[in-house]
Design a protein around this motif. Structure first.
Motif, PDB file in Angstrom:
ATOM      1  N   PHE A 246      -2.336   4.114  15.905  1.00 57.86           N
ATOM      2  CA  PHE A 246      -1.552   4.660  14.660  1.00 57.86           C
ATOM      3  C   PHE A 246      -0.472   4.744  14.733  1.00 57.86           C
ATOM      4  N   MET A 247       0.459   3.656  15.722  1.00 58.30           N
ATOM      5  CA  MET A 247       2.254   3.394  15.455  1.00 58.30           C
ATOM      6  C   MET A 247       1.984   2.582  15.583  1.00 58.30           C
ATOM      7  N   ALA A 248       0.902   1.637  15.269  1.00 56.20           N
ATOM      8  CA  ALA A 248       1.003  -0.051  15.266  1.00 56.20           C
ATOM      9  C   ALA A 248       1.156   0.532  13.274  1.00 56.20           C
ATOM     10  N   LEU A 249      -0.029   1.319  12.865  1.00 57.57           N
ATOM     11  CA  LEU A 249       0.166   1.570  11.709  1.00 57.57           C
ATOM     12  C   LEU A 249       0.413   2.654  11.187  1.00 57.57           C
ATOM     13  N   PHE A 250       1.840   3.017  11.467  1.00 58.51           N
ATOM     14  CA  PHE A 250       2.691   3.339  11.367  1.00 58.51           C
ATOM     15  C   PHE A 250       3.978   2.537  10.392  1.00 58.51           C
ATOM     16  N   GLY A 251       3.786   1.508  11.617  1.00 58.08           N
ATOM     17  CA  GLY A 251       4.953   0.176  12.010  1.00 58.08           C
ATOM     18  C   GLY A 251       4.524  -0.415  10.229  1.00 58.08           C
ATOM     19  N   PHE A 252       3.200  -0.922   9.878  1.00 61.34           N
ATOM     20  CA  PHE A 252       3.355  -1.417   9.342  1.00 61.34           C
ATOM     21  C   PHE A 252       3.028  -1.092   8.013  1.00 61.34           C
ATOM     22  N   ALA A 253       2.865   0.568   7.504  1.00 60.34           N
ATOM     23  CA  ALA A 253       3.298   0.831   6.702  1.00 60.34           C
ATOM     24  C   ALA A 253       4.418   1.299   5.842  1.00 60.34           C
ATOM     25  N   ALA A 254       5.547   0.917   7.452  1.00 61.26           N
ATOM     26  CA  ALA A 254       7.250   0.854   6.981  1.00 61.26           C
ATOM     27  C   ALA A 254       7.302  -0.139   6.647  1.00 61.26           C
ATOM     28  N   GLY A 255       6.511  -1.322   7.396  1.00 64.92           N
ATOM     29  CA  GLY A 255       7.028  -2.224   6.725  1.00 64.92           C
ATOM     30  C   GLY A 255       6.957  -2.651   5.400  1.00 64.92           C
ATOM     31  N   VAL A 256       5.274  -2.363   4.736  1.00 67.03           N
ATOM     32  CA  VAL A 256       4.791  -2.431   3.370  1.00 67.03           C
ATOM     33  C   VAL A 256       5.526  -2.178   3.141  1.00 67.03           C
ATOM     34  N   GLU A 257       6.562  -0.620   2.562  1.00 68.47           N
ATOM     35  CA  GLU A 257       7.209  -0.255   2.115  1.00 68.47           C
ATOM     36  C   GLU A 257       8.455  -0.463   1.791  1.00 68.47           C
ATOM     37  N   ALA A 258       8.761  -1.595   3.401  1.00 69.82           N
ATOM     38  CA  ALA A 258      10.356  -2.171   2.688  1.00 69.82           C
ATOM     39  C   ALA A 258      10.394  -3.300   2.096  1.00 69.82           C
ATOM     40  N   VAL A 259       9.109  -3.855   2.003  1.00 69.51           N
ATOM     41  CA  VAL A 259       9.084  -5.165   1.534  1.00 69.51           C
ATOM     42  C   VAL A 259       8.913  -4.535  -0.491  1.00 69.51           C
ATOM     43  N   GLU A 261      10.066  -2.526  -1.515  1.00 71.85           N
ATOM     44  CA  GLU A 261      12.109  -1.601  -1.780  1.00 71.85           C
ATOM     45  C   GLU A 261      12.536  -3.128  -2.169  1.00 71.85           C
ATOM     46  N   LYS A 262      12.641  -4.189  -1.719  1.00 72.78           N
ATOM     47  CA  LYS A 262      12.712  -5.526  -1.564  1.00 72.78           C
ATOM     48  C   LYS A 262      12.792  -5.837  -2.581  1.00 72.78           C
ATOM     49  N   PHE A 264      10.813  -5.475  -5.256  1.00 75.71           N
ATOM     50  CA  PHE A 264      10.688  -4.139  -7.139  1.00 75.71           C
ATOM     51  C   PHE A 264      12.550  -3.549  -6.894  1.00 75.71           C
ATOM     52  N   TYR A 265      13.101  -3.235  -6.161  1.00 73.95           N
ATOM     53  CA  TYR A 265      13.495  -2.389  -6.427  1.00 73.95           C
ATOM     54  C   TYR A 265      14.978  -2.922  -6.173  1.00 73.95           C
ATOM     55  N   ASN A 266      15.086  -4.074  -5.765  1.00 74.13           N
ATOM     56  CA  ASN A 266      16.453  -4.644  -4.685  1.00 74.13           C
ATOM     57  C   ASN A 266      17.017  -4.117  -4.006  1.00 74.13           C
ATOM     58  N   ASN A 267      16.383  -2.742  -3.690  1.00 79.77           N
ATOM     59  CA  ASN A 267      17.350  -1.652  -2.615  1.00 79.77           C
ATOM     60  C   ASN A 267      17.237  -2.118  -0.805  1.00 79.77           C
ATOM     61  N   SER A 268      18.114  -2.585  -0.375  1.00 78.71           N
ATOM     62  CA  SER A 268      17.766  -2.351   1.293  1.00 78.71           C
ATOM     63  C   SER A 268      18.660  -1.633   2.076  1.00 78.71           C
ATOM     64  N   PRO A 269      18.223   0.022   2.226  1.00 78.00           N
ATOM     65  CA  PRO A 269      19.150   0.292   3.320  1.00 78.00           C
ATOM     66  C   PRO A 269      18.808   0.549   5.001  1.00 78.00           C
TER      67      PRO A 269
END
Ligand code: UDP
Ligand code: MG
Length: 317
Positions: A246-259, A261-262, A264-269
């Motif tokens: 589940f931690m790996a799954l969470f990490g993967f989802a967070a990674g996808v989300e970051a990409v 964001e970068k 489509f919205y060109n915003n890297s928090p």
């Protein structure tokens, strides 16, 4: 069923203040049971001296010289209460008996409950487990850790009843089954509960300790609990695998989300705090999981070395 020959096993660690009166009281119970034709006249008491440093062994030798039905075994050093109990059970099986009862040297358990144990044995039960009526005599700390332990064990799949104790009767058959289990770190409460022999329960009252202090400290209780868990359940290892997934799954989802964001919205928090928190949480979880795995490796390590469970010094048969 014929009248059984009973062996009572008592583990003793620095119990010079208790054992004489304990043996006296148990002999009273013996006489009563012999009078009622419930046990044979050659039933005996088997004291296991778990490496005491006081005069416990001298007292045992003295009692043996007066009465041969008081037998004893001395370890070369302290191995802990479980090993003393196992040694007692193995020895009485070799010496000979139809059933064996184990009880503490401080006689905190009500010795008269042995009659009920024998009655159950005569009804055909192979194991009769004593269940404490309450834990009034225990400290708050011990009560709390005991509840925690039994709850954990139940979650992990070893369904040991609450307030179980090492006060129990086992038949000759159960003793022979135990001999088949060669694992060094046998956890008796789990073993006798799980083995599948016909089991009955008897409630008994707990008294305050007769004399002296409890021979268990935080570390020995902790060791007993960890051994109980690692020798009886691999659920923690499975839990780690599931957690990792589940931690790996969470990490993967967070990674996808970051990409996303970068792109489509060109915003890297900048998220410094988030990074540190995640680092600590994941790092901590990993270390904790490694610790659990380490416990099992330790258990395997000890079993693989296959050192003897205990070494006998002197035996009085
Ligand atoms: N005992 C033992 N070896 C040890 C610690 C304890 O044989 O290293 C014995 C002790 O002599 C007693 C029994 O185990 O007969 C239970 O110990 P105690 O009464 O101190 O434990 P408590 O009742 O406090 O749980
Ligand atoms: Mg006690």
């Amino acid at each position: 069923m014929k009248i059984p020959k009973l062996a009572v096993i008592i583990p003793c660690f620095n119990e010079e203040m208790c054992i004489e009166s304990t043996v006296r009281k148990l002999l009273e119970v013996f006489n009563y049971l012999i009078g009622k034709n419930k046990i044979t006249y050659d039933s005996y008491i088997y004291l296991v001296d778990d490496g005491s440093t006081d005069s416990t062994w001298n007292i045992i030798e003295k009692m043996h010289s007066r009465n041969q039905l008081i037998k004893g075994l001395k370890f070369i050093r302290n191995y802990g209460n479980q090993k003393a109990l196992i040694a007692g059970l193995e020895s009485v099986n070799t010496i000979g008996c139809d059933c064996a009862v184990s009880i503490d040297a401080d006689l905190q358990q009500d010795e008269w409950a042995i009659e009920k144990f024998i009655d159950k044995y005569m009804e055909g039960y192979d194991i009769v487990s004593g269940i404490r009526n309450d834990r009034k005599t225990d400290s708050f700390f011990k009560r709390f850790t005991a509840v925690l332990f039994y709850k954990t064990m139940n979650i992990l799949g070893a369904k040991i009843p609450m307030n179980h104790s090492d006060y129990r009767l086992v038949s000759k058959r159960a003793l022979c089954v135990m001999e088949e289990y060669h694992e060094k770190a046998l956890f008796l409460r789990g073993f006798f509960h799980e083995v599948g022999l016909k089991t009955a329960y008897v409630n008994f009252d707990v008294k305050p300790r007769m004399a002296g202090e409890s021979k268990f400290n935080f570390m020995s209780l902790m060791a007993l609990a960890l051994n109980g868990i690692t020798s009886f359940s691999i659920v923690p290892l499975r839990f780690i695998a599931v957690l990792g997934f589940f931690m790996a799954l969470f990490g993967f989802a967070a990674g996808v989300e970051a990409v996303i964001e970068k792109i489509f919205y060109n915003n890297s928090p900048n998220g410094m705090a988030t990074t540190i928190i995640l680092l600590c949480v994941f790092g901590g979880t990993q270390l904790f999981c490694l610790g659990i795995i380490g416990e099992y490796i330790g258990q395997v390590y000890r079993e693989v070395k296959a050192r003897p469970r205990y070494i006998k010094d002197i035996e009085l048969k």
